[in-house]
Enzyme design. Structure first.
Site, PDB file in Angstrom:
ATOM      1  N   SER B  21       0.818  -1.209   0.000  1.00  0.00           N
ATOM      2  CA  SER B  21       0.000   0.000   0.000  1.00  0.00           C
ATOM      3  C   SER B  21       0.857   1.267   0.000  1.00  0.00           C
ATOM      4  O   SER B  21       1.875   1.339   0.688  1.00  0.00           O
ATOM      5  CB  SER B  21      -0.873  -0.024   1.253  1.00  0.00           C
ATOM      6  N   GLY B  72       1.243  10.784   5.254  1.00  0.00           N
ATOM      7  CA  GLY B  72       0.126  11.077   6.144  1.00  0.00           C
ATOM      8  C   GLY B  72      -1.233  10.728   5.565  1.00  0.00           C
ATOM      9  O   GLY B  72      -2.207  11.450   5.765  1.00  0.00           O
ATOM     10  N   LEU B  73      -1.276   9.600   4.851  1.00  0.00           N
ATOM     11  CA  LEU B  73      -2.564   9.028   4.403  1.00  0.00           C
ATOM     12  C   LEU B  73      -3.394   9.957   3.518  1.00  0.00           C
ATOM     13  O   LEU B  73      -4.618   9.994   3.620  1.00  0.00           O
ATOM     14  CB  LEU B  73      -3.409   8.607   5.618  1.00  0.00           C
ATOM     15  N   CYS B 130       0.131   3.127  10.931  1.00  0.00           N
ATOM     16  CA  CYS B 130       0.717   4.259  10.219  1.00  0.00           C
ATOM     17  C   CYS B 130       1.395   5.198  11.211  1.00  0.00           C
ATOM     18  O   CYS B 130       0.748   5.693  12.130  1.00  0.00           O
ATOM     19  CB  CYS B 130      -0.336   5.036   9.433  1.00  0.00           C
ATOM     20  N   ASN B 192       5.115  -2.634   8.826  1.00  0.00           N
ATOM     21  CA  ASN B 192       4.975  -1.272   8.347  1.00  0.00           C
ATOM     22  C   ASN B 192       6.315  -0.567   8.568  1.00  0.00           C
ATOM     23  O   ASN B 192       7.271  -1.184   9.042  1.00  0.00           O
ATOM     24  CB  ASN B 192       3.833  -0.577   9.124  1.00  0.00           C
ATOM     25  N   GLY B 217      12.580   0.420   2.796  1.00  0.00           N
ATOM     26  CA  GLY B 217      13.696   0.073   1.915  1.00  0.00           C
ATOM     27  C   GLY B 217      14.599  -0.979   2.540  1.00  0.00           C
ATOM     28  O   GLY B 217      14.377  -1.425   3.674  1.00  0.00           O
ATOM     29  N   GLY B 244      11.715  -3.944   2.607  1.00  0.00           N
ATOM     30  CA  GLY B 244      12.971  -3.838   1.859  1.00  0.00           C
ATOM     31  C   GLY B 244      13.261  -4.942   0.875  1.00  0.00           C
ATOM     32  O   GLY B 244      14.412  -5.144   0.477  1.00  0.00           O
TER      33      GLY B 244
END
Lengths: 257, 302
Positions: B21, B72-73, B130, B192, B217, B244
């Protein structure tokens, strides 16, 4: 259609201190590129460089099928690019972004460039001539050393120059140029700008005062180049939008400047 | 040819590679560059009940072998998604999965319920992790109570495959994983981004507008492999590993640690066709090592 492929390096030139001009070619013709669009280059041999580097298209030589990229050396990634050799291949994602407004026959367009921001104006000027429009260049730099490849610009249109140290053309910023004076004999229908933000803001302000249509090319830091990561956003009248996809060229009236 | 098809709690995929996502838009942005139908699943941008403008620019900083982001979505909200985006993606012949985020359990549940009605969305990934918005879910994802509260609310509203995405920014990711399994999650995805920070020393200012952001990454890969390994020992539901991954060999590491499928995120920015290349590479690796199916290597580390 966007492509991601290895292009072959056919020339590596050093037009001035701190710049490299890469000339790339491919089996397929570079026909689909608009002035003001950019590419994203995968940089090899630079451990500190992880993301691709966005670079504007400087010129497309249709006869030789060459894509030219004029790059200012600012960090490890661009330095690695300057060490490429003829025959190397370079992985390039292109063409990206919207590009400048396409020209219409007879219109006169002032192309204002500052520093390495002059790079995309060459191809845009070429395409304007192709569309039977008339480009006029106003190019600014710190000194004459930053105003490179002027002969190429002169082969496409009239060129006016400013330098901060006065070593060439009018002394000062592009907004100090004679060509922008109320008394100037040169009139134009619209303005396209690429350069440092303070310069673009100043030209945008000038254009608004005179009621001339003006577009600017932004260079916000980006990752994907495709409108997916939403990192390079600029605040506009439509909210935050991706510079890489909906730009890099924006009508100044769309920006919250 | 090895068998690399997988079934994640009812979600059937032709290969175990999904796009993460926020790194692949709605798939459409990459349509020129990769055959979308060759990807096992596409997890689209985080979607919230109401539109969000996201954080101010700058939102990105390059770091050694990775990047920080604080997007920030940013998204136009679930109703816009259902009305304007879903019709464009519903016929792409792969698993189109929506990442759902929110700021309270009720919002999560309402958003999930709306997506439950979309026939061609077979699963959601719940973002309780998040790091870039004050109430962007991570508040839930860092405590076992918070995590299970959100998952329970969504489980009531959502009837298809429910994947819960976990944060590594916790003391014990195994405890969080167990709590979401107990609350009804069908699968977990991890990790995440890791909270990070980078400073421009000449300007004496943070590089990101909200100072901190999420690190992704290859720099975070060993952390992700460790988390997948620990979670695989803690839960019985399928695990989707990410963090990553740039090559098939990286993906194999995740499978051996216990992942049943993987996601590729930041790698999409380096090579837009990386997901398909990794899927092909997994196949070749299994062939070369005499494995008839992916299952032979999943969780082989004891």
């Amino acid at each position: 259609m966007k492509q991601c492929k290895d292009l072959k390096v056919v020339a590596v030139e050093y037009p001035s201190d701190g710049y490299v001009l890469l000339k790339l070619t491919d089996d397929m013709p570079f026909t689909d590129i608009r002035g003001g669009q950019f590419v994203e280059i995968k940089v090899e041999g630079s451990p500190k460089t992880f993301l691709r580097r966005p670079i504007s298209v400087n010129y497309v030589d249709l006869e030789k099928n060459e894509l030219h990229l004029l790059i200012q050396l600012v960090g490890d990634g661009t330095r690695a690019l300057s060490e490429l050799k003829v025959g190397d291949s370079l992985n390039v994602l292109f063409p990206l972004g919207n590009g400048f407004t396409q020209g219409t026959a007879g219109e006169k367009v002032l192309l204002v460039g500052g520093g390495v921001g002059i790079a995309p104006l060459l191809e845009y000027g070429r395409q304007l001539v192709e569309a039977k429009a008339v480009p006029v260049f106003l190019l600014g730099g710190r000194s004459s050393k930053n105003l490179i490849m002027l002969d190429q610009y002169k082969s496409i249109g009239e060129v006016y120059v400013t330098t901060e140290d006065g070593s060439m053309g009018n002394k000062g910023f592009v907004t100090d140029s004679d060509v922008l004076k109320e008394s100037s004999a040169v009139k134009f229908d619209r303005i396209s700008v690429c350069g440092p933000k303070p310069m673009m803001v100043a030209v945008a302000k000038f254009a608004k005062q005179r009621g001339i249509k003006c577009e600017v090319s932004l260079e916000n830091m980006m990752a994907c180049g495709l409108g997916a990561c939403l990192c390079c956003v600029e605040k506009t009248v439509r909210g935050n939008v991706c510079v890489c996809k909906e730009g890099p060229v924006f009508d100044v009236n769309d920006l919250n400047w | 040819m090895s068998d690399i098809s997988v079934n994640i709690a009812g979600l059937k995929m032709k290969n175990p590679v999904m796009t993460a996502s926020g790194t692949f838009g709605y798939g459409l942005e990459f349509a020129d560059l990769v055959n979308l139908e060759d990807i096992g699943g596409i997890i689209v941008k985080g979607t919230t009940l109401n539109p969000r403008e996201g954080n101010d620019y700058p939102r990105m900083a390059e770091t050694p072998y990775g990047m920080l982001n604080c997007v920030g979505l940013q998204n136009k909200g679930v109703d816009y998604f259902c009305k304007n985006i879903y019709p464009q993606i519903k016929d792409i012949k792969t698993n189109m999965i929506v990442n759902v985020s929110g700021s309270c359990p009720e919002d999560y549940a309402e958003c999930a319920a709306k997506i439950n009605d979309l026939e061609n969305i077979p699963a959601i990934e719940l973002n309780i992790s998040c790091p870039n918005v004050r109430q962007g879910g991570m508040a839930f994802g860092v405590t076992t109570d918070g995590a299970s509260q959100v998952v329970r609310a969504v489980r009531e509203a959502y009837k298809k495959t429910l994947i819960v995405k976990l944060s590594p920014n916790v003391t014990s990711i195994s405890d969080i994983a167990r709590s979401v399994e107990d609350a009804g999650a069908d699968a977990v995805s991890l990790i995440n981004t890791l909270m990070g920070m980078s400073i421009d020393i000449e300007r004496r200012k943070p590089r990101l507008s909200i100072k901190t952001g999420g690190l992704s990454g290859p720099a975070i890969r060993p952390v992700a492999v460790r988390c997948v390994y620990q979670v695989s020992k803690a839960v019985n539901i399928p695990i989707i590993g990410l963090g990553g991954i740039m090559t098939a060999e990286d993906a194999i590491e995740f499978f051996m640690a216990g992942a049943n499928a993987i996601e590729i995120g930041t790698g999409n920015f380096i090579d837009p066709a990386i997901s398909v290349k990794v899927a092909e590479g997994i196949n070749s690796w299994l062939d070369a090592h005499g494995c008839k199916s992916l299952n032979e290597i999943v969780g082989v580390i004891d």
